[in-house]
Design a protein around this motif. Structure first.
Motif, short mmCIF file in Angstrom:
data_model
loop_
_atom_site.label_atom_id
_atom_site.label_comp_id
_atom_site.label_asym_id
_atom_site.label_seq_id
_atom_site.Cartn_x
_atom_site.Cartn_y
_atom_site.Cartn_z
N ALA A 76 -3.44 6.38 -8.15
CA ALA A 76 -3.29 5.76 -6.82
C ALA A 76 -4.44 4.81 -6.53
CB ALA A 76 -3.21 6.84 -5.75
N ALA A 77 -5.66 5.22 -6.87
CA ALA A 77 -6.82 4.35 -6.64
C ALA A 77 -6.74 3.09 -7.48
CB ALA A 77 -8.12 5.12 -6.96
N ALA A 135 0.82 -1.22 0.00
CA ALA A 135 0.00 0.00 0.00
C ALA A 135 0.85 1.27 0.00
CB ALA A 135 -0.93 -0.01 1.21
N GLY A 142 -4.02 0.88 -6.08
CA GLY A 142 -4.47 0.29 -4.81
C GLY A 142 -5.43 -0.87 -5.03
N ILE A 143 -6.38 -0.69 -5.96
CA ILE A 143 -7.32 -1.76 -6.27
C ILE A 143 -6.59 -2.97 -6.86
CG2 ILE A 143 -9.22 -2.42 -7.82
CD1 ILE A 143 -10.25 0.53 -7.44
N ARG A 174 -3.47 -3.91 -6.36
CA ARG A 174 -2.72 -4.61 -5.32
C ARG A 174 -3.64 -5.34 -4.35
NH1 ARG A 174 2.81 -1.26 -4.34
NH2 ARG A 174 3.47 -1.45 -6.51
N LEU A 175 -4.80 -4.78 -4.09
CA LEU A 175 -5.77 -5.46 -3.23
C LEU A 175 -6.24 -6.76 -3.88
CD1 LEU A 175 -7.53 -5.48 -0.70
CD2 LEU A 175 -9.25 -4.19 -1.99
N PRO A 214 0.65 3.39 -3.58
CA PRO A 214 -0.65 4.07 -3.76
C PRO A 214 -0.88 5.18 -2.73
CG PRO A 214 -0.94 1.69 -3.92
CD PRO A 214 0.48 1.94 -3.47
N ALA A 215 -0.45 4.97 -1.49
CA ALA A 215 -0.63 6.00 -0.46
C ALA A 215 0.21 7.23 -0.78
CB ALA A 215 -0.27 5.43 0.90
N LEU A 227 -1.42 9.11 -3.65
CA LEU A 227 -2.62 9.81 -3.19
C LEU A 227 -2.25 11.08 -2.42
CD1 LEU A 227 -5.69 9.84 -3.01
CD2 LEU A 227 -5.51 8.44 -0.95
#
Length: 189
Positions: free
Chosen positions: A36-37, A11, A40-41, A43-44, A14-15, A18
């Motif tokens: 970033a969003a 994370a 993040g998605i 990597r999730l 992406p953090a 952001l």
């Protein structure tokens, strides 16, 4: 590295994007936030489903770490000969499949595996791909076949499943399912 830091590492980028997007503001900030969003998605989803190779890469890094440790601290896997000595004449009683503590697995009955694996069940270099795939499978929740062991004088010796034991140790599993056969030397109850 603490476990919580390892879990948060994916994370970090992406953090940072952001935060940079918020600091920039305007259209460039919007683009940075949007990227970033998406990252993040992505990597999730990698974490939840193992898509994109992240999980298999993690398994490869684990193997590489084990290989480095093996080179720094070489040791020999204990060998219990089945064809000579007390194990050869021992009474055999099959208990079936049951969980055994991974820490109780002391060695092997296969002389070739005693040469290939070390005392900590760190795998041989030629087994990298097989080990990596097996580790990734366990990490994604696949249940592997039970190993096969002899229980001799309170310790377990692997008949089949050396890579599975290696993966269980690397992932710090407490127990592993094993088809257990107890060897009791003749002359003992």
């Amino acid at each position: 590295m603490p476990d919580w830091r390892r879990k948060l590492r994916p994370a970090a980028l992406p953090a940072a994007l952001l935060a940079g997007g918020i600091a920039l503001g305007g259209f460039p900030g919007f683009i940075a936030g949007f990227v970033a969003a998406l990252l993040g998605i992505d990597r999730l989803l990698d974490r939840l489903h193992g898509f994109g190779g992240w999980g298999i890469d993690d398994a490869g890094r684990r193997f590489d770490r084990l290989a480095r440790e093996r080179r720094r601290r070489p040791s020999r896997l204990a060998y219990l000969a089945e064809d000579v000595g007390p194990a050869a004449t021992a009474k055999r009683v099959r208990l079936g499949v049951q969980p055994v503590p991974v820490a109780s697995i002391a060695g092997t009955v296969d002389p070739h595996k005693a040469e290939a694996f070390d005392a900590e069940f760190r795998p041989p270099p030629y087994g990298r791909e097989r080990w990596r795939q097996m580790c990734h499978a366990v990490q994604t929740g696949v249940e592997l076949q039970p190993i096969s062991v002899y229980r001799f004088e309170g310790r377990h010796y692997v008949r089949d499943g050396h890579h599975r034991v290696s993966v269980a140790r690397a992932l710090e599993q407490a127990d592993i399912d094993a088809d257990v056969t107890v060897l009791t030397p003749t002359g003992r109850g």
